[in-house]
Design a protein around this motif. Structure first.
Motif, PDB file in Angstrom:
ATOM      1  N   PRO A   1       0.666  -1.381   0.116  1.00  0.00           N
ATOM      2  CA  PRO A   1      -0.036   0.104   0.076  1.00  0.00           C
ATOM      3  C   PRO A   1       0.764   1.448   0.043  1.00  0.00           C
ATOM      4  N   ASP A   2       0.304   2.263  -0.632  1.00  0.00           N
ATOM      5  CA  ASP A   2       1.048   3.559  -0.501  1.00  0.00           C
ATOM      6  C   ASP A   2       1.295   4.049   0.949  1.00  0.00           C
ATOM      7  N   ALA A   3       2.218   4.629   1.292  1.00  0.00           N
ATOM      8  CA  ALA A   3       2.427   5.241   2.529  1.00  0.00           C
ATOM      9  C   ALA A   3       1.374   6.121   3.119  1.00  0.00           C
ATOM     10  N   ALA A   4       0.732   6.816   2.246  1.00  0.00           N
ATOM     11  CA  ALA A   4      -0.462   7.668   2.689  1.00  0.00           C
ATOM     12  C   ALA A   4      -1.601   7.037   2.495  1.00  0.00           C
ATOM     13  N   GLY A   5      -1.698   5.888   2.264  1.00  0.00           N
ATOM     14  CA  GLY A   5      -2.800   5.063   1.830  1.00  0.00           C
ATOM     15  C   GLY A   5      -3.882   5.974   0.893  1.00  0.00           C
ATOM     16  N   GLY A   6      -5.237   5.345   1.067  1.00  0.00           N
ATOM     17  CA  GLY A   6      -6.437   6.101   0.319  1.00  0.00           C
ATOM     18  C   GLY A   6      -6.450   5.414  -1.094  1.00  0.00           C
ATOM     19  N   SER A   7      -6.647   6.096  -2.260  1.00  0.00           N
ATOM     20  CA  SER A   7      -7.099   5.937  -3.429  1.00  0.00           C
ATOM     21  C   SER A   7      -6.794   6.911  -4.538  1.00  0.00           C
ATOM     22  N   VAL A   8      -6.442   6.467  -5.676  1.00  0.00           N
ATOM     23  CA  VAL A   8      -6.101   7.197  -6.680  1.00  0.00           C
ATOM     24  C   VAL A   8      -7.400   7.405  -7.875  1.00  0.00           C
ATOM     25  N   PRO A   9      -7.564   8.774  -8.373  1.00  0.00           N
ATOM     26  CA  PRO A   9      -8.835   8.896  -9.034  1.00  0.00           C
ATOM     27  C   PRO A   9      -8.465   8.379 -10.527  1.00  0.00           C
ATOM     28  N   LEU A  10      -9.562   8.047 -11.161  1.00  0.00           N
ATOM     29  CA  LEU A  10      -9.483   7.514 -12.649  1.00  0.00           C
ATOM     30  C   LEU A  10     -10.661   8.490 -13.353  1.00  0.00           C
ATOM     31  N   PRO A  11     -10.429   9.866 -13.517  1.00  0.00           N
ATOM     32  CA  PRO A  11     -11.385  10.888 -14.124  1.00  0.00           C
ATOM     33  C   PRO A  11     -11.674  10.674 -15.564  1.00  0.00           C
ATOM     34  N   ALA A  12     -12.576  11.119 -15.968  1.00  0.00           N
ATOM     35  CA  ALA A  12     -13.132  11.052 -17.339  1.00  0.00           C
ATOM     36  C   ALA A  12     -11.999  11.526 -18.341  1.00  0.00           C
ATOM     37  N   ASP A  13     -11.058  12.289 -18.010  1.00  0.00           N
ATOM     38  CA  ASP A  13      -9.996  12.773 -19.116  1.00  0.00           C
ATOM     39  C   ASP A  13      -9.013  11.759 -18.924  1.00  0.00           C
ATOM     40  N   THR A  14      -8.908  10.492 -18.487  1.00  0.00           N
ATOM     41  CA  THR A  14      -7.787   9.790 -18.296  1.00  0.00           C
ATOM     42  C   THR A  14      -7.412   9.188 -19.789  1.00  0.00           C
ATOM     43  N   ALA A  15      -6.165   9.250 -19.895  1.00  0.00           N
ATOM     44  CA  ALA A  15      -5.660   8.795 -21.122  1.00  0.00           C
ATOM     45  C   ALA A  15      -4.972   7.232 -21.065  1.00  0.00           C
ATOM     46  N   LEU A  16      -4.713   6.683 -22.202  1.00  0.00           N
ATOM     47  CA  LEU A  16      -4.077   5.384 -22.038  1.00  0.00           C
ATOM     48  C   LEU A  16      -2.815   5.466 -23.302  1.00  0.00           C
ATOM     49  N   VAL A  17      -1.568   5.182 -22.588  1.00  0.00           N
ATOM     50  CA  VAL A  17      -0.540   5.414 -23.517  1.00  0.00           C
ATOM     51  C   VAL A  17       0.206   3.974 -23.467  1.00  0.00           C
ATOM     52  N   ALA A  18       0.254   3.519 -24.748  1.00  0.00           N
ATOM     53  CA  ALA A  18       0.866   2.173 -25.087  1.00  0.00           C
ATOM     54  C   ALA A  18       2.339   2.391 -25.517  1.00  0.00           C
ATOM     55  N   GLY A  19       3.435   1.636 -24.645  1.00  0.00           N
ATOM     56  CA  GLY A  19       4.728   1.563 -25.263  1.00  0.00           C
ATOM     57  C   GLY A  19       4.710   0.649 -26.354  1.00  0.00           C
ATOM     58  N   PRO A  20       5.827   0.436 -27.053  1.00  0.00           N
ATOM     59  CA  PRO A  20       5.933  -0.634 -28.070  1.00  0.00           C
ATOM     60  C   PRO A  20       5.768  -1.997 -27.513  1.00  0.00           C
ATOM     61  N   GLY A  21       5.186  -2.641 -28.314  1.00  0.00           N
ATOM     62  CA  GLY A  21       4.790  -4.150 -28.009  1.00  0.00           C
ATOM     63  C   GLY A  21       3.711  -4.250 -27.270  1.00  0.00           C
ATOM     64  N   THR A  22       2.973  -2.976 -26.637  1.00  0.00           N
ATOM     65  CA  THR A  22       1.806  -3.386 -25.740  1.00  0.00           C
ATOM     66  C   THR A  22       0.342  -2.899 -26.600  1.00  0.00           C
ATOM     67  N   GLU A  23       0.411  -2.493 -27.665  1.00  0.00           N
ATOM     68  CA  GLU A  23      -0.821  -2.130 -28.282  1.00  0.00           C
ATOM     69  C   GLU A  23      -1.804  -2.812 -28.281  1.00  0.00           C
ATOM     70  N   GLY A  24      -1.798  -4.160 -28.274  1.00  0.00           N
ATOM     71  CA  GLY A  24      -2.771  -5.172 -28.420  1.00  0.00           C
ATOM     72  C   GLY A  24      -3.618  -5.099 -26.825  1.00  0.00           C
ATOM     73  N   VAL A  25      -2.868  -4.800 -25.650  1.00  0.00           N
ATOM     74  CA  VAL A  25      -3.284  -4.706 -24.256  1.00  0.00           C
ATOM     75  C   VAL A  25      -4.077  -3.362 -24.290  1.00  0.00           C
ATOM     76  N   ALA A  26      -3.491  -2.419 -24.875  1.00  0.00           N
ATOM     77  CA  ALA A  26      -4.275  -1.169 -25.027  1.00  0.00           C
ATOM     78  C   ALA A  26      -5.684  -1.330 -25.650  1.00  0.00           C
TER      79      ALA A  26
END
Length: 539
Positions: free
Chosen positions: A13-38
Motif C-alpha cells: 500500500p502507498d504510505a499515505a493510503g487512500g485511493s487514486v482517481p480515474l477521471p473522465a479525461d484519463t488517457a492510455l499510453v501504449a509503449g512498443p509491443g503493448t498495443e494489443g493490451v491497450a
C-alpha cells in the motif's frame, strides 16, 4: 483491501493510503509491443466504465503500458500510487496480466459490458503490485465432443480464463460422441461424425434419453477466430484429436478406419451414450495416412507447440481378434497389443516432431515407452506424472481425483447429476500440482497444471458454468500464486476474497454454484449420476 484472485506475489500500500482517481479525461499510453493490451483495455474496461482512454501522453491523468525485460516473462509491476499509473510487464503477456489485476481493483462493475451508472467517479486503491506466475502452463481443458459448445460460448470461456490469468486452452475436439473440427479433405467427419441421433441423460446406467439429435462443429474459419481471440488474450490453444481410442465418431463417418475384419463398421453410428467404446482405429497404413491428413490441417489451424493426441482408455478387444492387427504385431516384432498402441502413438510423435511440434497425451502413452520430446497429461492420479518426470518427460498435472471439475461439488442429494469424487472449493484450493518425492531436476519437468471439464452431463453453458465455477477461481490461484503447503493455505482468506469475486462473476453472467448450494433451477432431480464414495487417493 486488495481482493484480487489469483493472489498476487506482493502488494505494497502507498504510505499515505487512500485511493487514486480515474477521471473522465484519463488517457492510455501504449509503449512498443503493448498495443494489443491497450486495445483490450479500451474494449473491456473502457466499455464498462465509459472512459474513452485516448492515446495522449500529454494528459496528467494517464495509464502507461510498457515492457520491462528485467521482469519475469509473464510477470508485471502495477504502480497505482500516483498519476501516471503504470503497468510494466516482462512481455506483452505480463502487461496483460497486470491489466487484468487493474480491472479487478476497479470493482465488479468493471466486468460489465456497458456502464451501469454513467458519469460515476472511478478510483483505484493506492498500491503497488509485484506479481508473476508460479507455472508456465495454467490450463483449462474443455470437452466439446460430448456436448457441443457453440463458438460464442468458447470465446466467452476464453474471456473467463483470461480474467483468472489462465493461459492454456486444451480444446478436446473429437471423441466417440462427436467430431467437432472441419477437415476439408474429409468432409464426412463433420457431415456425419458431428451429429448423433440422441443423447443419454445422466450416467450411462440411466434409463433416460434426450431423443433430439445433437451436434455441431467449428468451421476452419471458426477455429482461426478462436485461436486469434485466444492469442489476443495471451492464451495458447492446444487441440486434441484422439487416437487410437475414443474414435467411434470418426469410424462412423469413415468405416474403413475401423477394424473391418472384426466389426461391421459400416453399421456404426456416432455413439449416443457414455463410457469407453470398444470401436477403435485399425493399426493400418490407411489409418496412419488418413490421420496424417487430419493433422496436416490441424497444424495449419493451431500454431501451438503442443498437439494432444489423447491415447487414453484404448480398449484392445478388437485388436486381439483382428487378423490385421495380429499381423501388424508380428511384422513389427512387438510383444502384444499394448505395444501396438505404443507404436501407433510413436508414429505420430515422430511425425509431429519432424514438423517442429511436440506430442502430448494422457498418461497411458507412457506404457511401452515414449520418445524423449513427448509430454504427458497425468490424469489417473499423480503416478503417471511422477513416472514421466523421473523419465525426463515434461508433465502437466491434472489428476482426476483433484481437478476434474465435472466431479460433484458437495455430497448432498441436490447436486445435479452427481459424478465422481466430492471435490469442494476448499479441496481444489488445497490441490498441490508438484508431487512429493521428486528431486529438484524432476520437479522442473512439471510444466504446470490443468483443470479438466468433461461434459457428458453438461448439456449447455449454464451447466458448464455450474461445474466450473467457483472452483476455477481456486484452481487459478493454485496455478498462479506461490502458495504454502496445502494444509497451511489460508482458505478463510481466500473465501473472504471470493466474496468480492462473486460480484465479478455476477457481472460477467456466470451461472456459478452458490456457496449455499444449487439454486432450484440448477438441480436435476431424477437424473442418475455416478458418485464414487470415499476420499480420493493421497498424493
Amino acid at each position: 483491501m486488495v481482493d484480487v484472485i489469483p493472489a498476487p506475489v506482493g502488494v505494497v500500500p502507498d504510505a499515505a493510503g487512500g485511493s487514486v482517481p480515474l477521471p473522465a479525461d484519463t488517457a492510455l499510453v501504449a509503449g512498443p509491443g503493448t498495443e494489443g493490451v491497450a486495445r483490450w483495455l479500451r474494449a473491456t474496461v473502457g466499455a464498462a466504465t465509459g472512459l474513452a482512454l485516448p492515446e495522449d501522453a500529454g494528459r496528467p491523468h494517464r495509464i502507461e503500458l510498457d515492457i520491462d525485460p528485467e521482469l519475469p516473462p509473464e510477470g508485471y509491476r502495477l504502480a497505482l500510487d500516483a498519476h501516471p499509473l503504470r503497468i510494466r510487464g516482462g512481455s506483452a503477456a505480463g502487461v496483460f496480466w497486470g491489466a487484468q489485476t487493474l480491472r479487478q481493483l476497479l470493482g465488479p462493475d468493471a466486468f460489465r459490458r456497458a456502464p451501469v451508472r454513467p458519469g460515476r467517479d472511478w478510483e483505484l486503491p493506492a498500491v503497488t503490485v509485484e506479481d508473476a506466475p508460479r507455472f508456465r502452463w495454467r490450463g483449462l481443458m474443455l470437452d466439446v465432443a460430448r456436448h457441443f459448445m457453440p463458438k460464442e460460448g468458447v470465446l466467452r470461456y476464453l474471456d473467463l480464463m483470461a480474467a483468472h490469468k489462465l493461459n492454456v486452452f486444451h480444446f478436446h475436439l473429437t471423441d466417440d460422441q462427436g467430431w467437432r473440427v472441419e477437415i476439408k479433405r474429409y468432409p464426412r467427419l463433420t457431415q456425419t461424425g458431428a451429429w448423433r441421433a440422441r443423447t443419454k441423460l445422466g450416467h450411462r446406467a440411466s434409463p433416460l434419453w434426450d431423443e433430439r439429435p445433437h451436434g455441431g462443429y467449428y468451421t476452419q474459419d471458426d477455429i482461426r477466430e478462436i485461436v486469434a481471440y485466444a492469442a489476443e488474450r495471451h492464451i495458447t490453444v492446444v487441440p486434441e484429436i484422439d487416437v487410437p481410442g475414443h474414435s467411434q465418431a470418426a469410424i462412423a463417418a469413415h468405416p474403413e478406419l475401423g477394424n473391418t475384419d472384426v466389426v461391421d463398421t459400416a453399421a456404426l453410428d456416432v455413439w449416443d451414450t457414455w463410457g469407453i467404446s470398444a470401436n477403435i482405429l485399425a493399426p493400418t497404413d490407411t489409418v496412419l495416412r488418413f490421420y496424417e491428413g487430419v493433422f496436416e490441417e490441424v497444424l495449419e489451424l493451431f500454431p501451438s507447440e503442443f498437439v494432444h493426441v489423447g491415447g487414453d482408455e484404448c480398449r484392445k478387444e478388437q485388436w486381439t481378434e483382428s487378423v490385421t492387427a495380429k499381423t501388424r504385431v508380428a511384422d513389427l516384432g512387438l510383444r502384444d497389443e499394448d505395444a501396438l498402441q505404443s507404436w501407433f502413438i510413436g508414429h505420430f510423435d515422430a511425425w509431429l516432431t519432424a514438423r517442429g511440434r511436440r506430442l502430448i497425451g494422457w498418461d497411458e502413452i507412457l506404457e511401452g515407452g515414449l520418445a524423449p520430446g513427448a509430454a504427458v497429461s497425468s490424469w489417473r492420479g499423480y503416478g503417471g506424472g511422477v513416472a514421466a518426470a523421473r523419465a525426463g518427460h515434461d508433465v502437466v498435472m491434472c489428476p482426476e481425483q483433484h481437478v476434474y471439475l465435472d466431479h460433484r461439488q458437495a455430497p448432498g442429494e441436490d447436486e445435479p447429476v452427481p459424478i465422481g469424487f466430492v471435490r469442494t472449493l476448499e479441496d481444489v484450493y488445497r490441490f498441490e500440482p508438484v508431487p512429493d518425492g521428486l528431486t529438484e531436476a524432476e520437479a522442473a519437468h512439471v510444466l504446470g497444471t490443468q483443470a479438466n471439464v468433461w461434459t457428458e452431463v453438461m448439456e449447455d453453458t449454464g451447466r458448464v458454468d455450474y461445474q466450473v465455477f467457483p472452483r476455477l477461481a481456486a484452481f487459478a490461484e493454485v496455478a498462479w500464486s506461490p502458495l504454502p503447503a496445502p494444509a497451511a493455505r489460508d482458505f478463510a482468506g481466500f473465501s473472504r476474497r471470493m466474496t468480492a469475486h462473486y460480484g465479478r462473476l455476477d457481472a460477467l453472467g456466470v451461472a456459478y454454484r452458490p456457496p449455499t448450494g444449487p439454486r432450484p433451477w440448477q438441480r436435476r432431480p431424477g437424473v442418475l449420476g455416478r458418485p464414487i464414495e470415499g476420499p480420493p487417493p493421497n498424493r
